[in-house]
Scaffold this active site. Structure first.
Site, PDB file in Angstrom:
ATOM      1  N   CYS A  69       0.833  -1.199   0.000  1.00 50.57           N
ATOM      2  CA  CYS A  69       0.000   0.000   0.000  1.00 50.57           C
ATOM      3  C   CYS A  69       0.873   1.258   0.000  1.00 50.57           C
ATOM      4  CB  CYS A  69      -0.917   0.004   1.221  1.00 50.57           C
ATOM      5  SG  CYS A  69      -2.016   1.433   1.290  1.00 50.57           S
ATOM      6  N   CYS A  73       0.493   4.853   6.843  1.00 52.97           N
ATOM      7  CA  CYS A  73      -0.143   4.724   8.159  1.00 52.97           C
ATOM      8  C   CYS A  73       0.816   4.038   9.137  1.00 52.97           C
ATOM      9  CB  CYS A  73      -1.430   3.930   8.046  1.00 52.97           C
ATOM     10  SG  CYS A  73      -2.585   4.578   6.802  1.00 52.97           S
ATOM     11  N   CYS A  76       0.336   0.272  10.246  1.00 49.87           N
ATOM     12  CA  CYS A  76      -0.054  -0.753   9.278  1.00 49.87           C
ATOM     13  C   CYS A  76       1.125  -1.513   8.682  1.00 49.87           C
ATOM     14  CB  CYS A  76      -0.867  -0.116   8.153  1.00 49.87           C
ATOM     15  SG  CYS A  76      -1.527  -1.345   6.998  1.00 49.87           S
ATOM     16  N   CYS A 144     -19.646  -6.294   2.572  1.00 54.87           N
ATOM     17  CA  CYS A 144     -18.916  -5.130   3.054  1.00 54.87           C
ATOM     18  C   CYS A 144     -17.554  -5.120   2.370  1.00 54.87           C
ATOM     19  CB  CYS A 144     -18.754  -5.191   4.581  1.00 54.87           C
ATOM     20  SG  CYS A 144     -17.799  -3.832   5.298  1.00 54.87           S
ATOM     21  N   CYS A 204     -19.531   1.742   7.754  1.00 55.46           N
ATOM     22  CA  CYS A 204     -18.816   1.117   8.869  1.00 55.46           C
ATOM     23  C   CYS A 204     -17.594   1.999   9.114  1.00 55.46           C
ATOM     24  CB  CYS A 204     -18.416  -0.306   8.493  1.00 55.46           C
ATOM     25  SG  CYS A 204     -17.435  -1.163   9.734  1.00 55.46           S
ATOM     26  N   ARG A 276     -18.274  -2.577  17.387  1.00 55.34           N
ATOM     27  CA  ARG A 276     -17.611  -3.851  17.089  1.00 55.34           C
ATOM     28  C   ARG A 276     -16.238  -3.928  17.738  1.00 55.34           C
ATOM     29  NH1 ARG A 276     -17.328  -4.065  11.413  1.00 55.34           N
ATOM     30  NH2 ARG A 276     -19.429  -4.926  11.484  1.00 55.34           N
TER      31      ARG A 276
END
Length: 329
Positions: A69, A73, A76, A144, A204, A276
């Site tokens: 990616c 971040c 990550c 999702c 979400c 969640r």
């Protein structure tokens, strides 16, 4: 809105004429600072007013494209900016995704989320994801996806394909955001969420705690979530999973009871959202998870893998549900 506890704990919020709370960052910080028992009483009261107090929604998450990616971040392991042991994996085939979705459904999951490590999907990649969405939807599972930033036209294509939920976390509040991510702005996340809502999909959206942020930052994250109109249908609260090679590796661990407080504050401030337990659950004791359910968590990621990090074993989940008298929804 629920009444205060028998101890007459002051309400740390202003009220509209409709009695719905108007949350500010300061009022949410005050909520965090309530005595622990009072906070959990409030959270459980709100939870029971809107949900089955013993029902838990089960979702499964599959990484359909792993690593490489371009975002930086700090938490990550999939970032190309960090040196981790993560092996890159190209986009899975529809057949591979469908096989994983069928196993998830057989194990009791009702929602299947597909995650890809992209800054934003290219059109030819989106074409393949759309085939996956349609196949998973045809199994009877809620669909999702989390694919990075979306343009309005991409969001509309996913909605037309039958995608029901789109996950795009804020990660933190705007004050702390720049300390963990440099390659995109906080507003970029809000723009994607707006595109998703405008296309007619459900949202979400949550964040990550334990990244070295303060309690005020955690209150700020929840405040940002309350400002989304309408509020997210699902709010994942992730506990940082520290991976060697990422900038946040070695961050001081969050007090476990502060994690419970975060769950409770999210439940009170977002009474109609599912809260969640997401990343980091594998490291939580059964007792701590029980407190999280008491605090209003009513959704979990179910399965032994969350994108690139371990998740709690399914058999352990079943035993815990039996011990607590919880049931899947």
């Amino acid at each position: 809105m629920m009444n205060d506890s028998p101890l007459r704990t002051p309400r740390p919020f202003q009220e509209r004429a409709s009695t719905a709370p108007v949350w500010t960052r300061a009022s949410l910080t005050a909520l965090f600072e309530l005595p622990f028992n009072d906070l959990l009483w409030r959270a459980q009261s709100v939870h029971r007013a809107h949900f089955d107090p013993n029902g838990v929604q089960l979702s499964t998450l599959l990484s359909i494209k792993t690593g490489g990616c371009p975002e930086d971040c700090g938490y990550c392991p999939q970032s190309a900016h960090h040196s981790t042991d993560l092996a890159r994996q190209s986009l899975l085939t529809t057949e591979e995704v469908l096989d994983a979705a069928q196993r998830a459904k057989s194990a009791g999951a009702t929602r299947f989320c597909m995650g890809a490590a992209w800054r934003s999907p290219k059109e030819h990649d989106l074409d393949q994801v759309i085939h996956m969405v349609r196949a998973v939807r045809d199994l009877g599972l809620e669909t999702c996806a989390t694919l990075g930033m979306l343009s309005p036209s991409q969001a509309e294509r996913l909605k037309e394909a039958g995608l029901e939920y789109y996950n795009h976390n804020l990660d933190s509040d705007r004050e702390f955001y720049g300390d963990i991510i440099k390659t995109r702005q906080f507003q970029d996340r809000l723009d994607t969420l707006q595109a998703v809502r405008s296309a007619g999909m459900k949202v979400c959206c949550g964040g990550i705690v334990g990244m070295g942020e303060t309690r005020s930052h955690r209150a700020g994250l929840i405040h940002e979530l309350t400002q989304l109109e309408p509020a997210p249908e699902s709010v994942p609260i992730n506990l940082l999973v520290q991976v060697q090679g990422t900038p946040l590796y070695g961050t001081e661990a969050l007090d476990p009871l502060e994690f419970v407080r975060t769950i409770a504050c999210a439940r009170i401030a977002l009474p109609h959202s599912r809260v969640r337990l997401s990343a980091g659950r594998e490291g939580l004791s059964d007792e701590l998870q029980a407190l999280c359910f008491l605090a209003g968590a009513n959704s979990i990621f179910y399965g032994e893998r969350l994108l690139t990090t371990d998740n709690q074993d399914m058999q352990r989940d079943r035993r815990l549900f039996e011990r607590l008298g919880l049931h899947p929804e």
